[in-house]
Motif scaffolding. Structure first.
Motif, PDB file in Angstrom:
ATOM      1  N   PRO A 125      -0.341  -6.121  -3.074  1.00 22.34           N
ATOM      2  CA  PRO A 125      -1.316  -5.835  -2.019  1.00 22.34           C
ATOM      3  C   PRO A 125      -0.692  -5.015  -0.903  1.00 22.34           C
ATOM      4  O   PRO A 125       0.484  -5.170  -0.584  1.00 22.34           O
ATOM      5  N   SER A 126      -1.486  -4.141  -0.314  1.00 16.26           N
ATOM      6  CA  SER A 126      -1.029  -3.282   0.768  1.00 16.26           C
ATOM      7  C   SER A 126      -1.041  -4.051   2.082  1.00 16.26           C
ATOM      8  O   SER A 126      -1.913  -4.883   2.325  1.00 16.26           O
TER       9      SER A 126
ATOM     10  N   GLN B  77      -4.130   6.025  -2.714  1.00 14.50           N
ATOM     11  CA  GLN B  77      -3.724   5.177  -3.837  1.00 14.50           C
ATOM     12  C   GLN B  77      -2.399   5.660  -4.404  1.00 14.50           C
ATOM     13  O   GLN B  77      -2.184   6.851  -4.570  1.00 14.50           O
TER      14      GLN B  77
ATOM     15  N   ASN C 253      -3.278   0.337  -1.908  1.00 14.47           N
ATOM     16  CA  ASN C 253      -2.409  -0.488  -2.736  1.00 14.47           C
ATOM     17  C   ASN C 253      -0.949  -0.165  -2.453  1.00 14.47           C
ATOM     18  O   ASN C 253      -0.637   0.739  -1.663  1.00 14.47           O
TER      19      ASN C 253
ATOM     20  N   GLU D 103       4.059   2.189  -0.453  1.00 12.01           N
ATOM     21  CA  GLU D 103       2.740   1.779   0.012  1.00 12.01           C
ATOM     22  C   GLU D 103       1.808   2.972   0.183  1.00 12.01           C
ATOM     23  O   GLU D 103       2.235   4.059   0.540  1.00 12.01           O
TER      24      GLU D 103
ATOM     25  N   SER E 222       1.855  -3.765  -9.381  1.00 14.46           N
ATOM     26  CA  SER E 222       0.949  -3.606  -8.242  1.00 14.46           C
ATOM     27  C   SER E 222       1.127  -4.767  -7.276  1.00 14.46           C
ATOM     28  O   SER E 222       1.350  -5.906  -7.673  1.00 14.46           O
TER      29      SER E 222
END
Length: 172
Positions: free
Chosen positions: A39-40, A74, A166, A162, A37
């Motif tokens: 960050p977007s 998501q 997230n 993306e 994971s």
């Protein structure tokens, strides 16, 4: 007896080296690790995917080629499967509501070139005009795929997919 012993010793050394090749970077099955994971990033106002055309028939061509998709909320899974001549990128997304169609992985750059070794895609889909039920999680999940050639993967260190909330990253 010496020839048999020498052949047995050589084959033992050869077979014992197989474990190191399996776990090394030489093996193409180990090129991309598991998805992590990240960050977007916020979407920019200037969309590089919409071409800036001019001319007599430019308006008609832009109207026909415009994709009305919006990013998924998501990204739940990212898988890269090696195939002969490249790899298949498969992303699973979770929408807020049911009914999203025309799902695709849209490249962040026009010609799908990596930026600083990062090949970035957005998982997008077209939302229906009318209100739809929320539904359970399995009814809101979609999977989109894209084939990547060896030429596209040249110089790529990581692949990033993306969504709105997230992003998932897979590194070599």
């Amino acid at each position: 007896m010496r020839k048999t012993l020498l052949a047995l010793l050589a084959s033992t050394l050869l077979v014992s080296a197989c474990g190191t090749v399996r776990d090394s970077r030489i093996n193409p099955l180990n090129w991309f690790g598991p998805a992590r994971s990240a960050p977007s990033t916020p979407e920019e106002s200037n969309n590089p995917l919409i071409p800036q055309r001019s001319g007599l028939f430019a308006r008609r061509a832009v109207e026909a080629d415009t994709y009305e998709g919006r990013p998924f909320e998501q990204i739940t899974d990212l898988t890269i499967e090696p195939v002969p001549g490249g790899a298949i990128l498969r992303a699973t997304g979770l929408a807020a509501r049911q009914g999203i169609y025309a799902v695709q992985l849209t490249p962040a750059t026009i010609d799908e070139t990596p930026v600083d070794g990062v090949l970035t895609y957005r998982l997008e889909g077209v939302r229906p005009d009318k209100a739809t039920p929320q539904g359970s999680r399995p009814t809101r999940e979609v999977i989109a795929g894209r084939r990547l050639t060896d030429q596209m993967l040249a110089g790529v260190r990581e692949i990033r997919v993306e969504g709105q909330m997230n992003a998932l990253v897979s590194r070599r």
